[in-house]
Design a protein around this motif. Structure first.
Motif, mmCIF file in Angstrom:
data_model
loop_
_atom_site.group_PDB
_atom_site.id
_atom_site.type_symbol
_atom_site.label_atom_id
_atom_site.label_comp_id
_atom_site.label_asym_id
_atom_site.label_seq_id
_atom_site.Cartn_x
_atom_site.Cartn_y
_atom_site.Cartn_z
ATOM 1 N N GLN A 1 0.821 -1.221 0.000
ATOM 2 C CA GLN A 1 0.000 0.000 0.000
ATOM 3 C C GLN A 1 0.851 1.266 0.000
ATOM 4 O O GLN A 1 0.472 2.266 -0.601
ATOM 5 N N ASP A 2 2.017 1.210 0.662
ATOM 6 C CA ASP A 2 2.939 2.361 0.640
ATOM 7 C C ASP A 2 3.282 2.728 -0.801
ATOM 8 O O ASP A 2 3.288 3.904 -1.174
ATOM 9 N N PHE A 3 3.594 1.700 -1.597
ATOM 10 C CA PHE A 3 3.940 1.951 -3.002
ATOM 11 C C PHE A 3 2.732 2.488 -3.765
ATOM 12 O O PHE A 3 2.852 3.423 -4.552
ATOM 13 N N GLU A 4 1.565 1.907 -3.523
ATOM 14 C CA GLU A 4 0.369 2.358 -4.246
ATOM 15 C C GLU A 4 0.095 3.834 -3.974
ATOM 16 O O GLU A 4 -0.221 4.592 -4.890
ATOM 17 N N LYS A 5 0.276 4.216 -2.712
ATOM 18 C CA LYS A 5 0.075 5.634 -2.352
ATOM 19 C C LYS A 5 1.111 6.514 -3.035
ATOM 20 O O LYS A 5 0.783 7.559 -3.589
ATOM 21 N N ALA A 6 2.366 6.087 -2.991
ATOM 22 C CA ALA A 6 3.440 6.891 -3.596
ATOM 23 C C ALA A 6 3.217 7.031 -5.098
ATOM 24 O O ALA A 6 3.413 8.113 -5.668
ATOM 25 N N PHE A 7 2.766 5.967 -5.731
ATOM 26 C CA PHE A 7 2.581 6.008 -7.191
ATOM 27 C C PHE A 7 1.327 6.787 -7.614
ATOM 28 O O PHE A 7 1.091 6.978 -8.799
ATOM 29 N N GLU A 8 0.549 7.248 -6.642
ATOM 30 C CA GLU A 8 -0.527 8.193 -7.003
ATOM 31 C C GLU A 8 0.077 9.545 -7.350
ATOM 32 O O GLU A 8 -0.507 10.336 -8.085
ATOM 33 N N LYS A 9 1.268 9.818 -6.772
ATOM 34 C CA LYS A 9 1.913 11.122 -6.967
ATOM 35 C C LYS A 9 3.034 11.102 -7.999
ATOM 36 O O LYS A 9 3.366 12.140 -8.564
ATOM 37 N N VAL A 10 3.671 9.951 -8.180
ATOM 38 C CA VAL A 10 4.852 9.895 -9.060
ATOM 39 C C VAL A 10 4.749 8.738 -10.059
ATOM 40 O O VAL A 10 3.958 7.813 -9.878
ATOM 41 N N ASP A 11 5.585 8.829 -11.125
ATOM 42 C CA ASP A 11 5.587 7.783 -12.161
ATOM 43 C C ASP A 11 6.575 6.664 -11.836
ATOM 44 O O ASP A 11 6.327 5.496 -12.145
ATOM 45 N N VAL A 12 7.719 7.045 -11.277
ATOM 46 C CA VAL A 12 8.729 6.055 -10.878
ATOM 47 C C VAL A 12 9.327 6.493 -9.540
ATOM 48 O O VAL A 12 9.175 7.643 -9.139
ATOM 49 N N ILE A 13 10.007 5.565 -8.886
ATOM 50 C CA ILE A 13 10.705 5.876 -7.638
ATOM 51 C C ILE A 13 12.170 5.511 -7.839
ATOM 52 O O ILE A 13 12.467 4.443 -8.370
ATOM 53 N N VAL A 14 13.080 6.414 -7.460
ATOM 54 C CA VAL A 14 14.500 6.076 -7.618
ATOM 55 C C VAL A 14 15.237 6.161 -6.294
ATOM 56 O O VAL A 14 14.832 6.877 -5.376
ATOM 57 N N GLY A 15 16.349 5.412 -6.234
ATOM 58 C CA GLY A 15 17.194 5.384 -5.043
ATOM 59 C C GLY A 15 18.350 4.450 -5.285
ATOM 60 O O GLY A 15 18.547 3.977 -6.410
ATOM 61 N N PRO A 16 19.119 4.154 -4.237
ATOM 62 C CA PRO A 16 20.209 3.196 -4.411
ATOM 63 C C PRO A 16 19.662 1.767 -4.525
ATOM 64 O O PRO A 16 18.544 1.493 -4.086
ATOM 65 N N VAL A 17 20.448 0.871 -5.135
ATOM 66 C CA VAL A 17 20.090 -0.554 -5.177
ATOM 67 C C VAL A 17 20.591 -1.215 -3.898
ATOM 68 O O VAL A 17 19.887 -1.978 -3.251
ATOM 69 N N SER A 18 21.834 -0.894 -3.574
ATOM 70 C CA SER A 18 22.511 -1.549 -2.454
ATOM 71 C C SER A 18 23.072 -0.457 -1.543
ATOM 72 O O SER A 18 23.545 0.576 -2.033
#
Lengths: 449, 97
Positions: A351-368
């Motif tokens: 659900q955290d992702f679903e909420k975030a994706f209401e505002k943005v198209d992709v999410i970026v950050g480090p892999v490791s």
């Protein structure tokens, strides 16, 4: 010209132009494997073909007539009588299996060191781990020992070694690619994906291997289709989310610097950067290490030493640990405290992702959180090893796609940028990765071996 | 949460894993540490949350009820450690060892 330096896309174009033949292509790779593989131990089996586009296949994926061990002593003599669906799909495209790649036993590990057949070494520094569990596939692509590879990703096993070895790795949405013929670790998480020399290659391979399969009921009928015009698109106006939880304590300063520079680059290319929050991501590793071992304890009951494989004393240390952890979590009196609780936390992470994706198209950050570490550093501390996947595990809990793209170096070791997308939306993360790759030179850097 | 050596023994028996004394001790320590770590899930309020077991949203996926090619008996038996009369050979269920 060194044929082995070409990407898959470039190789296909060159073959079409008749710059070289398939025979010459295979000979070039076989020659290189003979020189380089003894240094990095990325292949467990090598096939000398004279035709086909040479692909390296993680040894957890069944290949008819070619020994498949999944890095385990229990399968040391196992020769599959059938192909995984992805292998049949690749063969139809004119691909051939040049070899089977080393991996953590049954894909359980984050460093490649859990293989029963020796560890794979990082091509950028032979004293460092390549990451895992798709250790051999990542190292083989980074060292140009194949045109592309397949890996599997249950908690980061494609993206994390891709990041540590400086190449492209794509974990598709859960259900995008058939799992039939992959030796299961945790069935509600496992997904096969491309490990390649460029983002365009990852896209092409996903097009080849995706699509419905009546042998995998969770596999979506709609195939990922290659729309060439989308790749040329720009990212102007693309909304990119930065999760503040991915830049907190535990993130190496060097990795943070490189990833932040990459984000600045995306902004220069026209993307809009928006802060988002994934508040339950801090519980992802804990939920994962209940749910995954539980599925493992059930899946690994099949190793009975009667139909195939050796006896159960042949399982390695980590496999036994996870079977027991799962058996305990599911055992009478503990189910609600562990398994049911973790499955509810999984919902919150999703659900955290679903909420975030209401505002943005992709999410970026480090892999490791770090670059490749020294061989042996974490082998005696399983929990420390598990935490290496802190930024990748959430995507598997939620079933969303994730891409690792080379974005620079910290102290001479590669760093990957992770781009996460909405469920079934591989297209947008590949577009963002492609535009970033075109605007930078990192993917052209090669290890000297 | 401490997993004692007796609990390790019990779980290993449930999972049919033969362990040495040394392994029992090692797993008691490492699994206890992992259970301590997962305790943090208790900080999360999940009272109104449904569990997730599958993320694809697909259910009742059927195929046509038709026959299809399958592996031959020879192929199916090709990796069996022990065979007898073209069948898997296994220990007797009702006999003792």
């Amino acid at each position: 010209m060194d044929i082995t330096k070409l990407t898959l896309t470039q190789t296909l174009e060159a073959l079409k132009r008749k710059d070289f033949s398939e025979k010459e292509l295979n000979e070039a790779y076989i020659k290189k494997i003979a020189i380089i593989n003894p240094k990095i131990n990325s292949f467990l089996e090598i096939k000398k073909n004279s035709r086909g586009i040479p692909a390296a296949i993680k040894d957890a994926i069944l290949t008819k007539g070619i020994k498949t061990t999944a890095g385990s002593k229990i399968l040391s003599n196992f020769i599959p009588p059938y192909n995984a669906t992805v292998i049949n799909k690749l063969l139809e495209q004119g691909v051939s299996v040049i070899g089977k790649t080393n991996c953590d036993e049954f894909t359980m590990g984050s460093s490649g060191e859990n293989s029963a057949f020796g560890t794979t070494r990082n091509p950028w520094n032979l004293n460092k781990v390549p990451g895992g569990s798709s250790s051999g596939s990542a190292a083989a692509v980074a060292a140009d020992l194949c045109a592309f590879a397949l890996g599997t990703d249950t908690g980061g096993s494609i993206r994390q070694p891709a990041s540590l070895c400086g190449m492209v790795g794509l974990k598709p949405s859960y259900g995008r690619v058939s799992r039939y013929g992959t030796i299961a670790m945790a069935s509600s998480f496992d997904q096969i994906g491309p490990m390649t020399k460029s983002v365009a290659d990852a896209r092409l391979v996903l097009d080849w291997i995706s699509g419905g399969d009546e042998y995998d009921s969770n596999c979506r009928k709609e195939k990922f289709t290659f729309q060439s015009q989308v790749l040329e698109a720009k990212i102007k106006g693309l909304k990119i989310g930065l999760p503040k939880e991915y830049f907190g304590a535990g993130l190496d300063k060097g990795v943070e610097r490189v990833v932040k520079e990459a984000i600045k680059k995306l902004e220069e290319l026209g993307a809009e950067i928006i802060e988002v929050s994934l508040p339950n991501s801090e519980y992802a590793v804990a939920a994962y290490y209940i749910l995954v071992p539980s599925e493992i304890s059930s899946n690994y009951a099949r190793f009975d030493g009667i139909r195939y494989g050796g006896t159960r004393d042949n399982f390695g240390e980590e496999v036994k640990r996870r079977i027991m952890l799962g058996t305990y979590s599911l055992s009478s009196g503990y189910y609600d405290d562990y398994y049911a609780k973790a499955a509810r936390v999984r919902t919150l992470v999703k659900q955290d992702f679903e909420k975030a994706f209401e505002k943005v198209d992709v999410i970026v950050g480090p892999v490791s959180p770090t670059t490749a570490w020294n061989l042996g550093d974490k082998v005696d501390n399983p929990l420390k090893m598990y935490l290496s996947d802190i930024y990748t595990i959430s995507a598997n809990l939620a079933g969303i796609p994730g891409l690792s793209v080379p974005c620079g170096f910290s102290e001479g070791l590669p760093v990957g940028l992770q781009i996460l997308g909405k469920q079934w939306d591989e297209e947008t993360i590949l577009r963002a990765g492609f535009v970033y790759e075109q605007a930078t030179e990192w993917h052209k850097e090669k290890p000297s071996l | 949460m401490k997993l004692t050596r007796d609990q390790v023994k019990h779980v290993a028996r449930l999972a049919d894993l033969p362990l040495t004394d040394e392994e029992e001790e090692k797993y008691s320590q490492t699994i206890s540490k992992i259970l301590d770590y997962v305790e943090q899930l208790n900080q999360v309020d999940t009272s109104d949350v449904e569990p997730t077991f599958n993320v694809t949203g697909q259910n009742n996926v059927f195929r046509e009820d038709t026959t299809d090619a399958c592996l031959s008996q020879e192929e199916v038996l090709s990796n069996a450690p022990k065979k007898k009369n073209d069948m898997f050979e296994t220990k007797g269920v009702f006999e003792k060892e």
